[in-house]
Design a protein around this motif. Structure first.
Motif, PDB file in Angstrom:
ATOM      1  N   LYS A   1     -29.905  13.684  16.805  1.00  0.00           N
ATOM      2  CA  LYS A   1     -29.171  14.018  15.573  1.00  0.00           C
ATOM      3  C   LYS A   1     -27.708  14.335  15.887  1.00  0.00           C
ATOM      4  O   LYS A   1     -26.793  13.898  15.189  1.00  0.00           O
TER       5      LYS A   1
ATOM      6  N   ILE B   1       0.676   8.264   7.353  1.00  0.00           N
ATOM      7  CA  ILE B   1       0.086   8.191   8.699  1.00  0.00           C
ATOM      8  C   ILE B   1       0.749   9.222   9.604  1.00  0.00           C
ATOM      9  O   ILE B   1       0.083   9.920  10.382  1.00  0.00           O
TER      10      ILE B   1
ATOM     11  N   ALA C   1      -3.401  -1.250   6.375  1.00  0.00           N
ATOM     12  CA  ALA C   1      -2.363  -0.831   5.424  1.00  0.00           C
ATOM     13  C   ALA C   1      -0.977  -1.125   5.994  1.00  0.00           C
ATOM     14  O   ALA C   1      -0.102  -1.658   5.295  1.00  0.00           O
ATOM     15  N   VAL C   2      -0.765  -0.806   7.267  1.00  0.00           N
ATOM     16  CA  VAL C   2       0.532  -1.078   7.890  1.00  0.00           C
ATOM     17  C   VAL C   2       0.788  -2.588   7.896  1.00  0.00           C
ATOM     18  O   VAL C   2       1.910  -3.048   7.636  1.00  0.00           O
TER      19      VAL C   2
ATOM     20  N   GLU D   1     -12.798   3.838  11.562  1.00  0.00           N
ATOM     21  CA  GLU D   1     -12.559   3.313  10.209  1.00  0.00           C
ATOM     22  C   GLU D   1     -11.178   3.721   9.722  1.00  0.00           C
ATOM     23  O   GLU D   1     -10.461   2.948   9.098  1.00  0.00           O
ATOM     24  N   GLN D   2     -10.806   4.959   9.995  1.00  0.00           N
ATOM     25  CA  GLN D   2      -9.497   5.454   9.584  1.00  0.00           C
ATOM     26  C   GLN D   2      -8.391   4.643  10.267  1.00  0.00           C
ATOM     27  O   GLN D   2      -7.428   4.230   9.614  1.00  0.00           O
TER      28      GLN D   2
ATOM     29  N   GLN E   1      -0.335  -4.746   5.770  1.00  0.00           N
ATOM     30  CA  GLN E   1       0.016  -5.154   4.412  1.00  0.00           C
ATOM     31  C   GLN E   1       1.444  -4.748   4.072  1.00  0.00           C
ATOM     32  O   GLN E   1       2.164  -5.493   3.406  1.00  0.00           O
ATOM     33  N   VAL E   2       1.857  -3.580   4.543  1.00  0.00           N
ATOM     34  CA  VAL E   2       3.239  -3.135   4.299  1.00  0.00           C
ATOM     35  C   VAL E   2       4.205  -4.107   4.972  1.00  0.00           C
ATOM     36  O   VAL E   2       5.202  -4.520   4.384  1.00  0.00           O
TER      37      VAL E   2
ATOM     38  N   GLU F   1       3.264   4.357   3.233  1.00  0.00           N
ATOM     39  CA  GLU F   1       2.141   4.394   4.167  1.00  0.00           C
ATOM     40  C   GLU F   1       2.529   5.044   5.488  1.00  0.00           C
ATOM     41  O   GLU F   1       1.772   5.864   6.043  1.00  0.00           O
TER      42      GLU F   1
ATOM     43  N   VAL G   1     -20.739  11.001   8.076  1.00  0.00           N
ATOM     44  CA  VAL G   1     -20.992   9.556   8.028  1.00  0.00           C
ATOM     45  C   VAL G   1     -22.483   9.256   8.006  1.00  0.00           C
ATOM     46  O   VAL G   1     -22.929   8.292   7.383  1.00  0.00           O
ATOM     47  N   VAL G   2     -23.264  10.110   8.689  1.00  0.00           N
ATOM     48  CA  VAL G   2     -24.710   9.879   8.786  1.00  0.00           C
ATOM     49  C   VAL G   2     -25.361   9.863   7.408  1.00  0.00           C
ATOM     50  O   VAL G   2     -26.340   9.155   7.179  1.00  0.00           O
TER      51      VAL G   2
ATOM     52  N   ARG H   1       3.658  -7.233   5.766  1.00  0.00           N
ATOM     53  CA  ARG H   1       3.630  -8.515   5.059  1.00  0.00           C
ATOM     54  C   ARG H   1       4.479  -8.444   3.801  1.00  0.00           C
ATOM     55  O   ARG H   1       5.205  -9.388   3.466  1.00  0.00           O
TER      56      ARG H   1
ATOM     57  N   ASP I   1      -5.699   2.284   8.477  1.00  0.00           N
ATOM     58  CA  ASP I   1      -4.262   2.480   8.697  1.00  0.00           C
ATOM     59  C   ASP I   1      -3.618   1.191   9.183  1.00  0.00           C
ATOM     60  O   ASP I   1      -2.536   0.812   8.725  1.00  0.00           O
TER      61      ASP I   1
ATOM     62  N   GLY J   1     -21.000   9.363  14.074  1.00  0.00           N
ATOM     63  CA  GLY J   1     -20.433   9.354  12.728  1.00  0.00           C
ATOM     64  C   GLY J   1     -18.974   9.761  12.748  1.00  0.00           C
ATOM     65  O   GLY J   1     -18.125   9.157  12.088  1.00  0.00           O
ATOM     66  N   VAL J   2     -18.669  10.779  13.568  1.00  0.00           N
ATOM     67  CA  VAL J   2     -17.270  11.218  13.687  1.00  0.00           C
ATOM     68  C   VAL J   2     -16.426  10.093  14.280  1.00  0.00           C
ATOM     69  O   VAL J   2     -15.324   9.807  13.814  1.00  0.00           O
TER      70      VAL J   2
ATOM     71  N   PRO K   1       0.829  -1.223   0.000  1.00  0.00           N
ATOM     72  CA  PRO K   1       0.000   0.000   0.000  1.00  0.00           C
ATOM     73  C   PRO K   1       0.855   1.261   0.000  1.00  0.00           C
ATOM     74  O   PRO K   1       1.884   1.344   0.669  1.00  0.00           O
TER      75      PRO K   1
ATOM     76  N   THR L   1     -17.134   6.914  14.201  1.00  0.00           N
ATOM     77  CA  THR L   1     -17.064   5.844  13.193  1.00  0.00           C
ATOM     78  C   THR L   1     -15.959   6.146  12.188  1.00  0.00           C
ATOM     79  O   THR L   1     -15.164   5.282  11.827  1.00  0.00           O
ATOM     80  N   ARG L   2     -15.939   7.390  11.754  1.00  0.00           N
ATOM     81  CA  ARG L   2     -14.919   7.791  10.772  1.00  0.00           C
ATOM     82  C   ARG L   2     -13.521   7.590  11.348  1.00  0.00           C
ATOM     83  O   ARG L   2     -12.619   7.111  10.670  1.00  0.00           O
TER      84      ARG L   2
ATOM     85  N   GLN M   1     -25.976  11.265  16.657  1.00  0.00           N
ATOM     86  CA  GLN M   1     -25.724  10.546  15.408  1.00  0.00           C
ATOM     87  C   GLN M   1     -24.473  11.085  14.731  1.00  0.00           C
ATOM     88  O   GLN M   1     -23.604  10.349  14.273  1.00  0.00           O
ATOM     89  N   HIS M   2     -24.390  12.395  14.648  1.00  0.00           N
ATOM     90  CA  HIS M   2     -23.224  13.012  14.019  1.00  0.00           C
ATOM     91  C   HIS M   2     -21.953  12.721  14.794  1.00  0.00           C
ATOM     92  O   HIS M   2     -20.898  12.464  14.216  1.00  0.00           O
TER      93      HIS M   2
END
Lengths: 583, 125
Positions: free
Chosen positions: B38, A128, B60-61, B52-53, B63-64, A124, A202-203, B66, B57, B45-46, A73, B48-49, B41-42
């Motif tokens: 609401k 980061i 990705a790390v 997910e980030q 995979q790097v 990568e 995200v919502v 590996r 990461d 969402g933050v 990546p 969650t983001r 929820q937001h």
């Protein structure tokens, strides 16, 4: 009594308020419901995007699961100028991670453009690190897109077979190209909306389709055998300084290609640093006159057609045979040889006479049945057919020249597969290089099955030719340097003058080769070595002297790796005499 | 005189007023609750983001790493380490090899070789 009682005043006030709120409500309904589609589309056009989720390209593995190609990546760093409040401060923080000069970066960041690529292929860990630094400093403006760089851990090893990717990530050359559809996978997507600062809300995440990562492709190549072959070709390339040297190892019973290499070669990690000559997979795209390795065709054909038997006497004209207005010569003047010995001694005249007994049409049929003049259908791009002219295009002496491997051009792989016919009881197999295709969750989507193309000669005839080929590597043969202690080696040498592209032959230039298999009684592999224009003494430039020893070293190391049981009585290895190597 | 006037004014309908206030409060509460949900929820969402980030990461790390492991354990790398002497190979002597078939004869030097003696010097002790 006044008409305007308190109740009336209250009623009127309420009515006025109701009317006012009704007007507002009506407007609200009109905007929110009546013109909903219009405003939703407007908002989507400004803030909603279709975000691609890239698929990971599948790996390429060898027969034992060693990774030969994989994705690493990386990120592409971009800038949105409208989000950058202080270009100098951002440049100071970002320059070390982007490996750019600070002032140069500051100039680039000071832009109104909403999308500008700063750097591709960013490691990568750098991305980061920069993200964390920006978060700590409360900075915005630099964003990252996921990408990947294709890595070939073995460097130039197997480069011609693996191929490489172009700048768009599509396979160019090799397995990367022929199996691109399996390896590529399918990108996913996600509809998202961003706020004013560019962050995803995200919502409001919409339709999402996950990526389908590419499948893994497992080859029939065994990297241990590949390393042995490449090591010996390296040594030959250094010592002999030839124009090129090529080699291929094949399992005769299944057609699996165990190893394939060429010199010169290239590193697929940096294909742009090499010239096109280095990138040719000569095993499948070089056309050469095979020379005496081709004699197995005429001899096998004559035996299969029962024109002769192995003991049939053939008068070899004492080394000079005048036919069709031209003189055909042998290296030595042989009198009468048996058919068996015609191959052992590699007599051109003996072979020519066998071909004359067969006739044009039957000789041509057997040449084609052995697979010459057509593609082997190996799963590698660029394979050529070679040249085998039909009898009506032959001249007066073609019937005497073709059996000794002149007036035909073939590829090294075709010769290897033809030799494998003798090792495999007379059966021509289709060469296989892809063993399995495996999905991300381990499901085997494709499994190689050995494919027999045709029965070329009977098993009995194959055994007879094999017996003669064993004697070729014996004390009476032309390839004593191909012998391997403890094993019966069957093989044939080849020495041909180099064809001049302008016509005729280049004087003093030879293409020498050796094709053999081991152990002869139950062959585990067929190996073909071809050396083009070796720098050596003219008296030494023969297949038996140049190519046969390379075969012997490869075969010995391969036998050790494959843990083959020696089964032959003590083999007398060839000394340094050149006699045993001619032809 | 105001007495007759005060006697004719209607009484304050407390019940109605209370119901209106209650209804208004209920609507207000619903509105505030809606806004709060609401916002939650937001905020989710933050989060969650962010998660997910972090997951992206980490993957990705991973995979790097590996890819680096693949490179370090590749044939080419191991061969170069052997050539540089950073990895030693110990030849397996005959007594440690168990065979079901009769063993091959040893050479005069006592070495067990299954192939030609030409490359006897190749092994690095």
């Amino acid at each position: 009594m006044s008409r305007w009682t308190a109740r009336t005043r209250v009623f009127l006030a309420a009515l006025l308020m109701a009317v006012a709120f009704s007007v507002f409500s009506a407007r609200l309904i009109h905007l929110q419901i009546g013109r909903h589609e219009e405003f939703a589309a407007l908002a989507a056009a400004r803030n909603s995007i279709r975000q691609t989720i890239p698929a990971t390209r599948g790996r390429i593995l060898d027969a034992r699961g060693e990774v030969l190609a994989a994705d690493r990546p990386t990120r592409t760093a971009t800038v949105d100028g409208s989000h950058v409040s202080n270009p100098e401060a951002l440049a100071a923080a970002a320059a070390p991670f982007l490996e750019m000069a600070e002032n140069e970066l500051a100039a680039v960041l000071d832009t109104d453009r909403k999308y500008l690529v700063l750097r591709r292929g960013l490691p990568e860990e750098n991305a980061i690190g920069l993200e964390r630094a920006m978060r700590a400093n409360g900075q915005r403006g630099i964003y990252f897109e996921p990408t990947a760089r294709r890595v070939y851990p073995n460097g130039p090893l197997l480069g011609h077979v693996l191929g490489f990717l172009n700048h768009k990530g599509a396979g160019v050359q090799g397995i990367e190209m022929t199996r691109d559809a399996d390896l590529r996978g399918q990108d996913g997507f996600r509809h998202i909306e961003r706020d004013r600062t560019g962050r995803e809300i995200v919502v409001y995440r919409g339709l999402e389709s996950p990526p389908k990562n590419g499948h893994d492709v497992q080859l029939t190549i065994d990297m241990a055998l590949q390393a042995i072959l490449e090591d010996e070709l390296d040594q030959a390339y250094r010592e002999l300084n030839p124009r090129s040297v090529s080699g291929v190892l094949v399992r005769p019973s299944t057609g699996e290609i165990l190893a394939m290499a060429n010199r010169p070669h290239f590193d697929p990690n940096s294909p742009g640093d090499n010239d096109p000559e280095q990138m040719k997979n000569r095993v499948i795209i070089d056309m050469v006159e095979p020379g005496s390795t081709f004699k197995i065709v005429a001899i096998a054909a004559a035996l299969n057609e029962e024109v002769v038997n192995p003991e049939s006497p053939i008068f070899c004209e004492n080394g000079r045979y005048f036919y069709g207005g031209r003189t055909l010569r042998d290296v030595r003047g042989y009198g009468t040889l048996s058919v068996h010995d015609v191959l052992v001694k590699s007599s051109n005249i003996g072979c020519a006479k066998l071909a004359l007994m067969l006739g044009d049409q039957r000789l041509y049929e057997y040449v084609r049945r052995f697979g010459f003049g057509e593609r082997t259908a190996v799963e590698l791009p660029g394979e050529i057919t070679g040249t085998v002219h039909p009898p009506h295009r032959w001249n007066k002496i073609s019937i005497t020249r073709i059996p000794m491997g002149h007036e035909v051009t073939v590829t090294p792989l075709q010769i290897a597969m033809a030799t494998a016919v003798i090792a495999n009881g007379g059966r021509l197999m289709e060469p296989q290089i892809v063993s399995r295709v495996i999905s991300e969750d381990g499901e085997v989507l494709y499994r190689m099955r050995p494919q027999m193309v045709r029965q070329v000669v009977s098993p009995e005839v194959a055994d007879l030719v094999k017996a003669a080929m064993v004697d070729v590597t014996g004390p009476r043969g032309t390839a004593r340097f191909a012998a391997v202690q403890g094993f019966q080696v069957a093989g044939k040498t080849g020495t041909a003058q180099r064809v001049d592209p302008k016509g005729g032959y280049t004087p003093g230039k030879y293409v020498v080769s050796f094709c053999g298999f081991m152990p002869a009684e139950a062959p585990e592999f067929v190996a073909f070595i071809l050396v083009d224009d070796a720098t050596t003494l003219k008296t030494s430039n023969y297949g038996g002297v140049v190519a046969a020893p390379i075969f012997a070293r490869i075969a010995e190391r391969a036998a050790s790796y494959l843990d083959l049981e020696p089964g032959s009585p003590e083999t007398i290895l060839a000394g340094t005499s050149m006699d045993g190597g001619r032809q | 005189m105001n007495v007759s006037k005060s006697n004719s004014e209607p009484a304050i309908e407390v019940g109605v007023i209370m119901r209106c206030i209650a209804l208004t409060l209920a609507l207000a509460l619903a509105g505030v609750t809606f806004v709060h949900v609401k916002n939650q929820q937001h905020a989710l969402g933050v989060d969650t983001r962010k998660v997910e980030q972090e997951l992206r990461d980490l993957r990705a790390v991973n995979q790097v790493l590996r890819a680096e492991i693949t490179t370090l354990s590749s044939h080419a790398r191991l061969s170069s380490m052997v050539a540089e002497g950073n990895v030693g190979l110990v030849p397996i002597s005959g007594q440690f090899v168990a065979r079901l078939d009769p063993p091959a004869q040893t050479l005069e030097t006592g070495e067990l070789r299954t192939a030609s003696a030409a490359s006897a010097g190749d092994f690095t002790p």
